[in-house]
Design a protein around this motif. Structure first.
Motif, PDB file in Angstrom:
ATOM      1  N   ILE A 125       0.831  -1.201   0.000  1.00 32.33           N
ATOM      2  CA  ILE A 125       0.000   0.000   0.000  1.00 32.33           C
ATOM      3  C   ILE A 125       0.868   1.254   0.000  1.00 32.33           C
ATOM      4  CG2 ILE A 125      -1.637   1.366   1.373  1.00 32.33           C
ATOM      5  CD1 ILE A 125      -2.836  -1.312   2.318  1.00 32.33           C
ATOM      6  N   THR A 129       0.843   2.117  -4.017  1.00 33.76           N
ATOM      7  CA  THR A 129      -0.252   3.075  -4.134  1.00 33.76           C
ATOM      8  C   THR A 129       0.184   4.507  -3.836  1.00 33.76           C
ATOM      9  OG1 THR A 129      -1.886   1.372  -3.544  1.00 33.76           O
ATOM     10  CG2 THR A 129      -2.560   3.681  -3.316  1.00 33.76           C
ATOM     11  N   GLN A 131       3.414   5.552  -3.450  1.00 34.83           N
ATOM     12  CA  GLN A 131       4.691   5.886  -4.081  1.00 34.83           C
ATOM     13  C   GLN A 131       5.766   6.345  -3.097  1.00 34.83           C
ATOM     14  OE1 GLN A 131       5.114   5.659  -7.687  1.00 34.83           O
ATOM     15  NE2 GLN A 131       3.238   4.502  -7.335  1.00 34.83           N
ATOM     16  N   TYR A 256      -0.307  -2.824 -11.146  1.00 42.04           N
ATOM     17  CA  TYR A 256      -0.588  -2.652  -9.720  1.00 42.04           C
ATOM     18  C   TYR A 256      -0.985  -3.985  -9.073  1.00 42.04           C
ATOM     19  CZ  TYR A 256      -0.416   2.479  -9.487  1.00 42.04           C
ATOM     20  OH  TYR A 256       0.002   3.780  -9.473  1.00 42.04           O
ATOM     21  N   TYR A 260       1.076  -5.828  -6.087  1.00 39.68           N
ATOM     22  CA  TYR A 260       0.432  -6.132  -4.807  1.00 39.68           C
ATOM     23  C   TYR A 260       0.543  -7.618  -4.479  1.00 39.68           C
ATOM     24  CZ  TYR A 260      -1.847  -1.896  -3.050  1.00 39.68           C
ATOM     25  OH  TYR A 260      -2.098  -0.682  -2.464  1.00 39.68           O
ATOM     26  N   ARG A 415       3.543   4.787 -11.926  1.00 42.14           N
ATOM     27  CA  ARG A 415       2.149   5.207 -11.854  1.00 42.14           C
ATOM     28  C   ARG A 415       1.414   4.684 -13.083  1.00 42.14           C
ATOM     29  NH1 ARG A 415       0.886   8.629  -7.918  1.00 42.14           N
ATOM     30  NH2 ARG A 415       2.535   9.812  -6.880  1.00 42.14           N
TER      31      ARG A 415
END
Length: 420
Positions: A125, A129, A131, A256, A260, A415
């Motif tokens: 996270i 998410t 960064q 992403y 994760y 991103r």
């Protein structure tokens, strides 16, 4: 639809033109080292360096290091640096001991894995998410895990019979088993002291003697991880996120999601290593029992060049050096000084053949110093024996640094849609 071939093309090939270490060459190197160890054993009379008991202890000590390193491998292959392995190990030790005390050791294994995975989720996270710098996040996680488990222990274990604010009550053992016939036969061969044959018997005997079921599971995760990461479309997509996430996204990979998953799995492996420490190594949770194994696991992963097989060799090496302080440490480490001298002499010859005069001269001086130390002493001081695993960690990383090649996008912020 994204195919395995598409994603494989999206990965960046290693550069530099350095020849890859093939399996036959690696096996030849391992055979050469075993021959040298056998020679050293016969010259010095230090039979303990390849005894079955020594190898069995080395395997037990290598398992948590290897699981931590395997966790780091999964995360970094997806492009996320995981310095937080130590914290995930700590969470695994506490949750494993807590659940093991409540409902038995197998529940402890499950909860230790979950505890580490929760640490991995938090790291994902923060880094994926939000960064945040991966190193900063990992260090913060290590501190948070230590503080959290210390706080939880004060009202969970304190006041319970056999427990305190820094340790849990004793936990039921998973038990151990020995492969009948095979273990006794290898032990008999090892006791004979024959050249190379007895050393191989000791090495193999350690793999079949006093095994915990969790040890077998941990060893099996190495080839399983290799198969998943290098032989499935899931693994190819995950690795593409660590090599070239922009190209992977252009081919339909949810970067992403894979990051994760990789970091959560990473935490699960580290948590499993922590559970091993509290359920198998000691049958008790004790504050500080990880002893930096998360960092050593990270070093094993780097030594193994981000590959499962190399990682296993690195974990075995660090586990072996750690076991020296348990079984005849001073004498065995003193014998291994002679092995190190021989290896340095070989390195000097190689460097001089390559006309690297300065490096060869420095290596020759180091070999002379170690040879003098070996000839003028009978055993190594106990303080040095305790430091051996950490000294070996530094030496291995320094000597292997030139051949390393991390995933290209490892640690780089990403991103969604940045390549558009």
């Amino acid at each position: 639809m994204t195919t395995v071939t598409d994603v494989n093309k999206a990965q960046v090939r290693p550069g530099g033109g350095r020849r890859k270490l093939t399996l036959p060459v690696l096996l030849l190197i391992i055979a050469g080292v075993l021959i040298l160890i056998s020679v050293v054993r016969m010259v010095t009379g230090a039979d303990g360096i390849t005894s079955t008991g020594q190898m069995s202890a080395a395997l037990r000590l290598a398992v948590p290091i290897g699981l931590a390193g395997l966790g780091g491998l999964w995360a970094e292959r997806a492009g996320v640096v995981n310095i937080g392995l130590e914290g995930m190990l700590i969470l695994g030790t506490w949750f494993g001991a807590w659940a093991g005390y409540q409902w038995g050791p197998w529940s402890g294994i499950l909860f230790g894995l979950i505890g580490g995975a929760l640490g991995g989720l938090l790291h994902a996270i923060v880094t994926v998410t939000f960064q945040v710098n991966h190193i900063v996040s990992g260090v913060a996680l290590n501190i948070l895990a230590l503080g959290t488990t210390r706080y939880l222990s004060t009202f969970t274990f304190e006041g319970v019979e056999g427990g305190t604010s820094k340790q849990s009550p004793p936990i039921d053992s998973l038990g151990t088993f020995t492969v009948p016939g095979l273990s006794d036969g290898l032990q008999s061969l090892n006791d004979k002291g024959w050249f190379l044959v007895s050393d191989l018997a000791g090495l193999l005997g350690g793999l079949f003697t006093d095994l915990s079921p969790l040890t077998v599971i941990a060893v099996a995760t190495v080839p399983l991880s290799w198969w998943i990461l290098w032989r499935t479309s899931f693994g190819l997509r995950l690795r593409s996120c660590g090599e070239n996430p922009v190209a992977a996204e252009s081919l339909g990979v949810n970067v992403y999601k894979y990051k994760y998953l990789a970091v959560i799995i990473s935490g699960g492996f580290a948590g499993l290593g922590g559970a091993f420490l509290s359920l198998v190594s000691s049958n008790i949770y004790l504050e500080g029992q990880t002893g930096g194994r998360g960092y050593i696991g990270l070093a094993a992963m780097i030594f193994g060049n981000w590959m499962p097989g190399g990682l296993a060799l690195g974990a075995g090496l660090f586990g072996y050096t750690d076991s020296l302080k348990i079984r005849g440490g001073g004498t065995n480490v003193h014998a291994l000084l002679l092995l190190l001298v021989i290896l340095l002499v070989i390195a000097v010859a190689w460097l001089l053949w390559k006309k690297r005069w300065v490096a060869g001269s420095i290596t020759a001086v180091c070999a002379a110093v170690l040879l003098t130390w070996y000839l003028l002493s009978d055993e190594v001081p106990r303080q040095f024996v305790s430091a051996t695993p950490y000294v070996v960690t530094l030496l291995v990383l320094a000597l292997s640094a030139q051949r390393l090649r991390m995933p290209k996008a490892d640690g780089m912020p990403y991103r969604k849609g940045q390549g558009g």
